[in-house]
Design a protein around this motif. Sequence first.
Motif, short mmCIF file in Angstrom:
data_model
loop_
_atom_site.label_atom_id
_atom_site.label_comp_id
_atom_site.label_asym_id
_atom_site.label_seq_id
_atom_site.Cartn_x
_atom_site.Cartn_y
_atom_site.Cartn_z
N ALA A 197 0.90 -1.19 0.14
CA ALA A 197 -0.04 -0.02 0.27
C ALA A 197 0.72 1.07 0.04
N SER A 198 0.19 2.25 -0.10
CA SER A 198 1.17 3.63 -0.29
C SER A 198 0.24 4.69 0.35
N ALA A 199 0.92 5.98 0.49
CA ALA A 199 0.16 7.16 0.98
C ALA A 199 0.70 8.30 -0.11
N ASP A 200 -0.40 8.68 -0.62
CA ASP A 200 -0.49 9.49 -1.94
C ASP A 200 -0.54 11.00 -1.01
N LEU A 201 0.55 11.61 -1.05
CA LEU A 201 0.72 12.60 -0.32
C LEU A 201 -0.02 14.11 -0.67
N VAL A 202 -0.83 14.71 -0.12
CA VAL A 202 -1.17 16.17 -0.32
C VAL A 202 -0.55 17.00 0.53
N SER A 253 0.35 20.17 0.75
CA SER A 253 -0.23 21.56 1.07
C SER A 253 -1.04 21.40 2.08
N ALA A 254 -1.81 20.23 2.13
CA ALA A 254 -2.97 20.06 3.47
C ALA A 254 -2.37 19.43 4.48
N LYS A 255 -1.25 18.57 4.44
CA LYS A 255 -0.70 17.83 5.64
C LYS A 255 -1.54 16.53 5.67
N THR A 256 -2.13 16.05 4.61
CA THR A 256 -2.96 14.69 4.64
C THR A 256 -2.38 13.89 3.47
N ALA A 257 -3.06 12.82 3.67
CA ALA A 257 -2.44 11.54 2.38
C ALA A 257 -3.59 10.54 2.31
N GLU A 258 -3.83 10.07 1.10
CA GLU A 258 -4.90 9.37 0.80
C GLU A 258 -3.99 7.75 0.96
N LEU A 259 -4.60 6.94 1.68
CA LEU A 259 -3.84 5.51 1.88
C LEU A 259 -4.48 4.82 0.65
N THR A 260 -3.58 4.35 -0.13
CA THR A 260 -4.08 3.70 -1.40
C THR A 260 -3.27 2.69 -1.90
N ASP A 261 -3.56 2.31 -3.07
CA ASP A 261 -2.69 1.20 -3.66
C ASP A 261 -2.62 -0.19 -2.74
N CYS A 262 -3.73 -0.48 -2.04
CA CYS A 262 -3.86 -1.57 -1.26
C CYS A 262 -4.04 -2.93 -2.10
N ALA A 263 -3.07 -3.48 -1.91
CA ALA A 263 -3.04 -5.03 -2.73
C ALA A 263 -2.64 -6.05 -1.88
N THR A 264 -3.37 -7.16 -1.76
CA THR A 264 -2.87 -8.33 -1.18
C THR A 264 -3.13 -9.55 -2.06
N ARG A 265 -2.16 -10.41 -2.38
CA ARG A 265 -2.26 -11.48 -3.29
C ARG A 265 -3.57 -12.51 -2.50
N PRO A 266 -4.47 -12.90 -3.49
CA PRO A 266 -5.41 -13.62 -2.98
C PRO A 266 -5.29 -14.79 -1.91
N ASP A 267 -4.25 -15.51 -2.32
CA ASP A 267 -3.74 -16.70 -1.22
C ASP A 267 -3.24 -16.17 -0.02
N GLN A 268 -3.20 -14.96 0.21
CA GLN A 268 -2.50 -14.19 1.38
C GLN A 268 -3.16 -13.66 2.22
N ARG A 269 -4.48 -13.28 1.91
CA ARG A 269 -5.60 -12.43 2.40
C ARG A 269 -6.10 -13.26 3.79
N GLY A 270 -6.39 -12.07 4.52
CA GLY A 270 -6.83 -12.70 6.03
C GLY A 270 -5.67 -12.75 6.96
N GLY A 271 -4.32 -12.29 6.46
CA GLY A 271 -3.16 -12.85 7.39
C GLY A 271 -2.92 -11.57 8.25
N GLY A 272 -3.51 -10.31 8.25
CA GLY A 272 -3.56 -9.15 8.92
C GLY A 272 -2.40 -8.37 8.13
N PHE A 273 -1.93 -8.42 7.06
CA PHE A 273 -0.76 -7.85 6.43
C PHE A 273 -1.06 -6.46 6.23
N MET A 274 -2.12 -6.10 5.55
CA MET A 274 -3.00 -4.81 5.15
C MET A 274 -2.97 -3.99 6.43
N GLN A 275 -3.47 -4.44 7.60
CA GLN A 275 -3.60 -3.73 8.50
C GLN A 275 -2.13 -3.23 9.12
N ALA A 276 -1.03 -4.05 9.14
CA ALA A 276 0.15 -3.68 9.64
C ALA A 276 0.65 -2.63 8.50
#
Length: 161
Positions: A68-73, A75-98
């Motif tokens: 995943a990434s943090a697309d920076l804005v 000037s506003a000191k904010t960011a969009e958390l985006t590009d969240c991708a997990t291989r289907p056989d690895q989902r449910g392992g808590g990777f994205m939350q970490a």
Amino acid sequence: KKPAAQPRPRPETTRALPEHAAAVAELIAATFEHYPTPSGVPAYIEANIRQGVPFRFVEIDGRMVACASADLVRSAKTAELTDCATRPDQRGGGFMQAILADLMQDLRDMDFSTAFTLARASIPGINLAFLRLGFSFNGRMLRSCRIGGGIEDMNVWSRRL
């Protein structure tokens, strides 16, 4: 009597460097049939990393399994958390939350005060990850993003860092 379930160890995340761009792009391209940015293009990812955009990933046995990434804005000191991708056989392992938790720390270290995301409404796991991380649900944009298999509804989440 069943033994008590042991909590799984927190996955270790790595901050991406330019040399990780091809693997990040490959994972994103393999995850989404359509994507609203050229994140499946290694040169695009590499340019973003060089410009200071934080990307994080989890690797298992030398293979990138989630990112995943943090697309920076800036000037506003904010960011969009985006590009969240997990291989289907690895989902449910808590990777994205970490990954998201570590990206939020990266943003705090950069003196950013808020973060937000547009999460696919049809994917419960990603929405649950943001809820568990303390994000507030701010509504749904109907048929607003070409991602995955077509035009989808997106949930809007945000939080103070």
